[in-house]
Every structure is written in structure tokens, then in C-alpha cells.
Scaffold this motif. Structure first.
Motif, short mmCIF file in Angstrom:
data_model
loop_
_atom_site.label_atom_id
_atom_site.label_comp_id
_atom_site.label_asym_id
_atom_site.label_seq_id
_atom_site.Cartn_x
_atom_site.Cartn_y
_atom_site.Cartn_z
N THR A 158 15.50 52.56 67.20
CA THR A 158 15.52 51.55 66.14
C THR A 158 14.63 51.97 64.98
N THR B 121 19.15 41.61 63.19
CA THR B 121 17.99 42.16 62.50
C THR B 121 17.24 41.06 61.76
N GLU C 75 29.07 45.14 62.57
CA GLU C 75 27.89 45.42 61.75
C GLU C 75 27.29 44.14 61.19
N SER D 227 15.19 53.24 60.97
CA SER D 227 14.42 52.73 59.83
C SER D 227 13.77 53.88 59.07
N ILE E 234 23.39 43.07 61.59
CA ILE E 234 22.54 42.60 60.49
C ILE E 234 21.95 41.24 60.84
N GLN F 49 19.59 40.78 51.83
CA GLN F 49 20.43 41.80 52.46
C GLN F 49 21.81 41.79 51.85
N ILE G 71 21.47 46.55 57.06
CA ILE G 71 20.28 46.54 57.93
C ILE G 71 19.03 46.98 57.18
N PHE H 253 19.55 47.19 67.54
CA PHE H 253 18.73 46.19 66.88
C PHE H 253 18.65 44.89 67.67
#
Length: 656
Positions: free
Chosen positions: A586, A176, A169, A590, A173, A103, A77, A12
Motif C-alpha cells: 500500500t 481509501t 476502482e 503511495s 477509492i 479526489q 487514490i 487499500f
């Protein structure tokens, strides 16, 4: 939890970047966040409403997929991607801190579901019933305790340890969210995945039963074996995300169970005399056992033994981390500044502890049991929430060894109950509810630490983040508890192809009920434990292999198909530029997130419609009920995933 891990961060890192200080190299107290002018409030009524919807969706989706496959996918994410789209459509001004709150709430719903599916369904498996109001009250108490404990140490872990605890992680995020400022195709591909997952799920027995989706071959003669593949989009999506290593290891476990252990047991059972019966069914002779009986009454207990050894070995390996976590945290609290933003943790912690004791009495009706079970649950939760927060900072929530901490806690609880003489079937159900409190606090603690690290990096407000996260947690508790009450008839179904595999919950039910009743099939359990030790000596991930051994091969084989699709995309990427290759993976993640969401949500709706009698699924006949139809559905699924991803190069060309 599944292993999405550090790969996500690389995948990402596109378009706009965070400053290098976000990854360390500077004191957390001196770090300048992405939004320099930190506002006291970045939320609104619209953001809260959207967040509640996302929390409910991710809680339901995670619970469904987790009970189905034993794996969950972190929601940070996907929540960031969907949240960015919703902010663009419904919220003005479109602030990145508003996206962060969405998120955060997505992660809140997911972390609750990831915890509750470990133990709460086990209450049903041992013959009990889940009381909705008791489940919600117990869940809310665990949420408050988990959040409260980490709030006390969050400034130390998130600020003072900035760069030392990398939170991989959380950084993925954050990137992102930053990338969302410049647009992107991620939301579109999630929509494509949702559509694919939803349509295929509608066609299958999960909703209308128009078309067979299980490729099945079973041999009941001399060498008894079984191979099946369930064409399930959500499982294929999980396989794409977790990748080949995890998927192949799970499939290897299924191969050993279905093509070695079960046939071997079947061979020796065929030699049994007419006076030998199945150990848990005196009405059936050993020499008449088919593959389903061999698998259900014998092989799965070997798998349970493997998971027990994996959990206990994991817990033993955590001892140095536990000691260092407590030591470092205590030192950090002593040196923490008075202007800390991590205050306010004592109130939810105290409320959570009080709820644990009160609900202990409500559940048991016994003051002694309530005090022993409640106090032990609080102590174990306090201990493991801090460990979970620190481990999340090292490996992320997707790799968090919740199973090891849960098994260790359940063994301690169970042995205490046995010593106290609380060994009835009703006591086992009560024990499992205490275990639910512990695992939920652990899972929430890990998810909360990761989400608040994003808040720190982006420049949000810790206290606001805590409020939104707790609201999302409460929504998740209500949704997941309600799901389990409604789906009780489905969760009780056992056999060759149950609607839900429930590997972790089955393990907890087997472990606690077996120890308290003294009826645990120790020969098979010990054999599984020894196999787990051998795997450990070989450096193999025991829990991943054991879950594959335990789950139906129909589940692990389609997860492997998803991983193989990713391998194919990566192979095709060799013919493209590095930028196109990274973009494909990526967008593939998704799209896979959409598959999981579409398959889970539509599947859940379908099962609820079936349970309530509104929809009665058909029994497909002719070609639609054959292996050929399932093969056709599999081809359609693979093509529907691959074609949009291979077209990414055309998108790049058009942009130029």
C-alpha cells in the motif's frame, strides 16, 4: 491506460471498512451510504481552490508521464490520499465528503490529460500547430458532452445497477477515503517519493544536466542491436504500480524490436545495392542505415501495425458490449423514477454538441466539413461514452480500452474524409482535432462515471459532484493544451531518444496521415497487423506488447526495474505478517505515486525553463557523463525506494 485494476481494492482495504452493502447485495435505491444524512452541499471556497490546484497538478503530471511512456495512472487514490491531508490542514469541519470532492477533482484533471495525449500531439507530428484558444474551446465542448451524456444515464448505471456493475476502482477509492478517517502513513510516503523523484530529475538532462542518467550499449556491426536504460523515477514508479505482468510484457515487446526485428532488417539492408534508399529518405542508402534509422523508419511502423490490430480487435470485441449497453441503458431510462438525482444532463450535452459544430467551422472554415466532422464526432462520442461508463463499472478506468475506441473512431473519420475528398495535409490536421474531441469525451465519461460512483457510495450529492468535476476538467483542458503549445519544440524532436515517446499520438499521426496521403508503408503496417493477430490468438495483450515494441527500450527497461522492486518487496513480505506485507505494498503504491508526481512536475518545470532559455542543461563529462554515473544513479534510486518500505515493520513495532 495502465492496468492498476482490481488489485488496488485489496491493497487499500485496511483499517475501517465500508458496509458490505456498498459492494452490492441490496438495491441501490435502498442502499444506506457511508454518510447517511446526505447534505445538499459539502464543498466550500477552500475545497474548490484546493481542488483546482490538484486538478492542475494531476493534469500536468499525467500528460507528462503519458507522453513520455504511453501509460497513465488513475488519480483517484492518490487524490484521495493528498486530499485527506489537505483537508486535515486547511479545512474545518474535516468532512469525508469534502475529501471526496478533492479526489473527484483530481480524477477530473487526470481524465482530461489521459484523453488529450492520445490524439492532440499528433497535430504537431503531422506538421501543424496547436492553437491554444481553439484547443481549449474544443476541449471544453468535449468535456461538457461527455459529462452530459453520462449524467443522463448515471442514476441507472450507478444506482439501479448497484452491485451488478461493481466499479472496482471506485470501491478502492471509497475504502481509501474511509481509511483516511483514522490517519495513515500514505501521505508521508507520497512525500518521500516526490522528493526522490524531484531530486533525481533535477540532476539529469530534464533540468540541469549535471549527471548522465542513460545506461547505453549500441552495436552497429554485423548484428545491430541496442540496449538502454533511462534512470527515470517516474517510470520506475509506473512499473511498481502496474506490476510485473504489464511491465514484463512491454519489455518483451522491446526485446523483440531491438534484438530480433531490427538486427534482421539491418542484415538484409546491408545486402542492398547502391541504388536502393530508405523509403522515407531518398538521400540515404539502405546499406548505410544505422540502428536509429532502422528503428525510426521501419521498426516503429511494424509497431504501429500491431497497435492498429490491437485497437481494431478491441473495437470488434466491444460490439456485444455496445449493443448491450445501449439496450440496457434505454430500458433503464424508461423505468427510472421521477425523483432521480441524475437530471441536468441535457444542458451540458446540448452545449457540448453546439461547441463541436461551431468549432468544426472555426477549425475548417468549411460548412460541409464542419457538419460532417462535427455530427460524426458527436455520434461517436455519444456511443462510446455510454460504453466507457459501463466498462468502467466492470474493469475500472485504468483498464478502460480507450485506445480501441479511439482507433475505431479515427478509422471511421479518416475513411469518411477520404471519401469526401478531404485529403490535404491541412485536412489531416483538422481530422485529428475532431478525433481529439471524441477521445476526450470518452476519457472524461469513464472518469466521471467512476468518480460519481464514489459520490454515491460515500453519500455525496451528484449535482455538486458534477459541478466540481466539470471545473476540474476545464482546468485540465487549459493546463494540457498550454503544455502542448509550450512544449511544441520538444514534441517535434524525433530520433533514437526523443524527449517524449508519444506512442499513441504517433500511431494516430501515422494512421491518419498515411491513409489520407496514400503514403502509408503498408508492407510494414500489414506485417505488424499480422503479428498482432498472432498475439491475439495466443491470448497476449496486443496493445501492451505493441507499446513496448514501439517505445525505446530505455523506457520499458526502467519500468521493468520498478516492477522488479515490487517483486523484491513482496518476497521480503514472506518473512513478515500479512498486515505488514499489505501495508508495505500500500505504501509502496503511495511512494510510487509520489515518484511519478515528483518526476513529472519537476521534469515539466525543467523543460519549460529550457524551452524559454532560462536554463541551459549542461553536458556532463568524465565520470558524470559515463555509464558508470548512470549505474550509480540507478542504485541510488532503487535503494531510496526499497529502504523506506522495508522499514515499515519498524513503524508497526513502534505503534505497538
Amino acid at each position: 491506460m495502465c492496468t492498476l485494476g482490481k488489485k488496488v481494492g485489496k491493497e487499500f482495504r485496511i483499517m475501517k471498512k465500508l458496509s458490505k452493502d456498498a459492494f452490492g447485495g441490496v438495491s441501490g435505491r435502498d442502499y444506506v451510504p457511508y454518510v447517511e444524512d446526505k447534505p445538499k452541499k459539502s464543498g466550500s471556497g477552500i475545497i474548490l481552490t484546493l481542488g483546482i490546484i490538484l486538478a492542475a497538478v494531476f493534469a500536468a503530471s499525467t500528460a507528462y508521464s503519458g507522453m513520455k511512456a504511453g501509460l497513465t495512472v488513475a488519480a483517484g487514490i492518490p487524490g484521495a490520499i493528498i486530499g485527506s491531508g489537505l483537508i486535515s490542514l486547511f479545512v474545518k469541519p474535516r468532512t469525508i465528503l469534502g475529501k471526496n470532492l478533492l479526489q473527484l477533482m483530481s480524477s477530473g484533471g487526470e481524465s482530461v490529460a489521459s484523453g488529450m495525449i492520445f490524439v492532440l500531439p499528433a497535430v504537431i507530428l503531422v506538421g501543424g500547430k496547436i492553437n491554444f484558444f481553439e484547443g481549449v474551446a474544443l476541449g471544453v465542448g468535449a468535456v461538457l458532452l461527455g459529462v452530459g451524456v453520462f449524467t443522463l444515464v448515471q442514476d441507472y448505471m450507478l444506482v439501479d445497477e448497484h452491485g451488478k456493475l461493481v466499479y472496482p476502482e471506485a470501491m478502492a477509492i471509497s475504502e481509501t477515503l474511509v481509511a483516511s478517517d483514522t490517519g495513515g502513513e500514505s501521505l508521508k510516503y507520497m512525500g518521500i517519493g516526490f522528493g526522490i523523484g524531484g531530486i533525481i530529475t533535477v540532476l539529469t538532462g530534464s533540468v540541469f544536466g549535471i549527471m548522465n542518467n542513460v545506461i547505453s550499449y549500441v552495436n552497429e556491426s554485423f548484428y545491430k542491436w541496442k540496449f538502454e536504460t533511462e534512470v527515470n523515477p517516474l517510470l520506475a514508479g509506473i512499473g511498481f504500480i502496474v506490476g510485473m505482468d504489464v511491465s514484463l510484457l512491454m519489455f518483451a515487446g522491446s526485446i523483440l524490436a531491438n534484438f530480433a526485428i531490427a538486427p534482421l532488417l539491418g542484415y538484409f539492408m546491408g545486402m542492398a545495392g547502391s541504388d536502393a534508399s530508405i523509403w522515407d529518405n531518398a538521400g540515404q542508402l539502405l546499406n548505410t542505415a544505422d540502428f536509429a534509422v532502422i528503428s525510426g523508419s521501419y521498426v516503429r511502423y511494424i509497431g504501429a501495425g500491431m497497435m492498429i490490430s490491437g485497437g481494431l480487435i478491441g473495437a470488434i470485441k466491444l460490439i456485444p458490449t455496445i449493443i448491450s449497453s445501449i439496450s440496457a441503458t434505454m430500458k433503464g431510462r424508461k423505468t427510472e423514477g421521477a425523483d432521480s438525482e441524475g437530471g441536468g444532463g441535457m444542458l451540458p450535452l446540448i452545449i457540448g454538441a453546439v461547441v463541436a459544430l461551431v468549432m468544426g467551422f472555426v477549425i475548417t472554415g468549411n460548412i460541409a466539413m464542419a457538419l460532417v466532422g462535427g455530427i460524426l464526432s458527436i455520434i461517436l462520442s455519444l456511443l462510446f461514452v455510454i460504453v466507457a461508463g459501463r466498462l468502467t463499472g466492470t474493469i475500472g478506468t485504468s483498464n478502460l480500452p480507450v485506445s480501441g475506441m479511439t482507433i475505431a473512431s479515427m478509422v471511421i473519420l479518416t475513411l469518411v474524409f477520404v471519401v469526401m475528398g478531404w485529403t490535404s495535409a491541412e485536412n489531416t490536421q483538422q481530422l485529428l482535432l475532431f478525433g481529439t474531441f471524441i477521445v476526450l469525451a470518452i476519457s472524461v465519461g469513464g472518469g466521471y462515471s467512476q468518480s460519481q460512483k464514489v459520490t454515491f457510495v460515500m453519500g455525496g450529492n451528484f449535482n455538486e459532484g458534477r459541478r466540481y468535476f466539470v471545473i476540474a476538467n476545464i482546468v485540465g483542458v487549459i493546463i494540457v493544451t498550454g503544455m502542448m503549445v509550450i512544449l511544441t519544440p520538444q514534441l517535434q524532436i524525433t530520433g533514437a531518444n526523443p524527449p517524449f515517446g508519444l506512442p499513441q499520438a504517433n500511431l494516430m499521426a501515422t494512421l491518419t496521415a498515411g491513409i489520407t496521403s496514400g503514403s502509408l508503408p503498408w508492407h510494414m503496417i500489414i506485417a505488424g497487423i499480422v503479428m498482432g493477430i498472432v498475439l491475439q490468438l495466443q491470448g497476449v495483450s496486443i496493445m501492451t506488447f505493441a507499446i513496448g515494441f514501439y517505445l525505446p527500450i530505455s523506457t520499458t527497461s526502467i519500468i521493468l526495474v520498478g516492477a522488479l522492486i515490487r517483486v523484491f518487496i513482496e518476497y521480503m513480505n514472506k518473512k513478515e505478517t500479512e498486515e505488514v506485507g499489505e501495508e508495505r505494498i500500500t505504501l509502496g503504491i503511495s511512494l510510487s505515486s509520489g515518484l511519478i508526481a515528483g518526476g513529472s512536475i519537476i521534469g515539466l518545470i525543467g523543460i519549460i525553463l529550457q524551452v524559454t532559455g532560462i536554463v541551459t542543461p549542461g553536458a556532463p563529462t568524465g565520470f558524470l557523463g559515463s555509464n558508470g554515473a548512470a549505474f550509480l544513479l540507478l542504485v541510488i534510486l532503487v535503494v531510496a525506494i526499497v529502504v523506506p518500505l522495508l522499514k515499515v515493520k519498524n513503524v508497526k513495532a513502534n505503534d505497538k
